[in-house]
Design a protein around this motif. Structure first.
Motif, PDB file in Angstrom:
ATOM      1  N   GLY A 154       0.820  -1.208   0.000  1.00 45.42           N
ATOM      2  CA  GLY A 154       0.000   0.000   0.000  1.00 45.42           C
ATOM      3  C   GLY A 154       0.854   1.257   0.000  1.00 45.42           C
ATOM      4  N   ALA A 155       0.318   2.307  -0.635  1.00 48.61           N
ATOM      5  CA  ALA A 155       1.064   3.569  -0.766  1.00 48.61           C
ATOM      6  C   ALA A 155       1.516   4.155   0.574  1.00 48.61           C
ATOM      7  N   PRO A 156       0.669   4.124   1.622  1.00 49.49           N
ATOM      8  CA  PRO A 156       1.126   4.709   2.886  1.00 49.49           C
ATOM      9  C   PRO A 156       2.353   3.991   3.462  1.00 49.49           C
ATOM     10  N   ALA A 157       2.570   2.728   3.034  1.00 54.06           N
ATOM     11  CA  ALA A 157       3.740   1.978   3.495  1.00 54.06           C
ATOM     12  C   ALA A 157       4.941   2.175   2.576  1.00 54.06           C
ATOM     13  N   GLY A 158       4.744   2.890   1.457  1.00 50.22           N
ATOM     14  CA  GLY A 158       5.867   3.142   0.557  1.00 50.22           C
ATOM     15  C   GLY A 158       5.771   2.442  -0.789  1.00 50.22           C
ATOM     16  N   GLN A 159       4.685   1.683  -1.008  1.00 50.95           N
ATOM     17  CA  GLN A 159       4.572   0.956  -2.281  1.00 50.95           C
ATOM     18  C   GLN A 159       4.209   1.906  -3.422  1.00 50.95           C
ATOM     19  N   THR A 160       4.890   1.746  -4.550  1.00 51.99           N
ATOM     20  CA  THR A 160       4.601   2.576  -5.725  1.00 51.99           C
ATOM     21  C   THR A 160       4.247   1.749  -6.960  1.00 51.99           C
ATOM     22  N   VAL A 161       4.623   0.470  -6.971  1.00 46.96           N
ATOM     23  CA  VAL A 161       4.281  -0.406  -8.098  1.00 46.96           C
ATOM     24  C   VAL A 161       3.494  -1.583  -7.528  1.00 46.96           C
ATOM     25  N   TYR A 162       2.328  -1.847  -8.134  1.00 46.66           N
ATOM     26  CA  TYR A 162       1.378  -2.786  -7.526  1.00 46.66           C
ATOM     27  C   TYR A 162       1.392  -4.166  -8.171  1.00 46.66           C
ATOM     28  N   HIS A 163       2.589  -4.722  -8.225  1.00 45.70           N
ATOM     29  CA  HIS A 163       2.799  -6.153  -8.478  1.00 45.70           C
ATOM     30  C   HIS A 163       3.800  -6.552  -7.399  1.00 45.70           C
TER      31      HIS A 163
END
Ligand code: 5GP
Length: 153
Positions: free
Chosen positions: A105-114
């Motif tokens: 998830g974005a709030p955790a730092g994820q930017t690419v969703y695979h």
């Protein structure tokens, strides 16, 4: 990130986008500097490396955005590949330590969703670059590092 709060929290539970960057890399529609590939996983160099040798390992055959929606039956074999590539990075580059990380998830730092695990070698005397904010590395810089990792696999 330019996401609104509502958009950002949605990124943890959303449908898989088959056109995300890593899906395109898997389909060969986007270039990448690969270090390892089999029918379970693909490993390639991160183009915004946080340290020399920053490598990503992604699962094949699944449409998993993150660890939560990774089918459990596929997780074990995928993690074995994460370990395999981590060992090769260590052998190839002999860092003092290695960070192996994964964001959901974005709030955790994820930017690419695979789903992907980062393998980030660390050296005593070298500071860590910032996540998803460093400069883009040139292929001619990444290729010799990738070649060392391939040779250690
Ligand atoms: P996340 O922020 O989702 O955990 O990690 C995504 C990672 O993918 C970041 O470290 C970012 O540098 C990397 N990345 C983003 N776009 C590309 C790309 O097109 N090619 C490669 N090789 N890495 C990418």
């Amino acid at each position: 990130t330019s996401l609104t709060y509502e958009e950002a929290i949605m990124t943890l539970h959303d449908t898989y986008d088959p056109n995300n960057i890593f899906a395109k890399i898997l389909k060969g529609e986007m270039p990448s500097i690969k270090v390892y590939e089999d029918d379970v996983a693909l490993a390639f160099m991160d183009v915004f490396p946080q340290s020399e040798g920053h490598t990503l390992v992604i699962p094949k055959l699944v449409q998993a955005r993150n660890l939560l929606d990774m089918p459990s039956d596929y997780l074990g074999q995928y993690m074995l590949k994460v370990q395999k590539v981590t060992r090769a990075v260590e052998k190839a580059l002999t860092p003092d330590g290695l960070m192996v990380s994964q964001f959901n998830g974005a709030p955790a730092g994820q930017t690419v969703y695979h789903l992907h695990f980062h393998i980030i070698p660390r050296w005593e005397d070298k500071p860590l670059g910032r996540h998803a904010e460093g400069g883009m590395a040139k292929p001619e810089e990444l290729e010799p590092i990738a070649e060392k990792i391939r040779a250690a696999l």
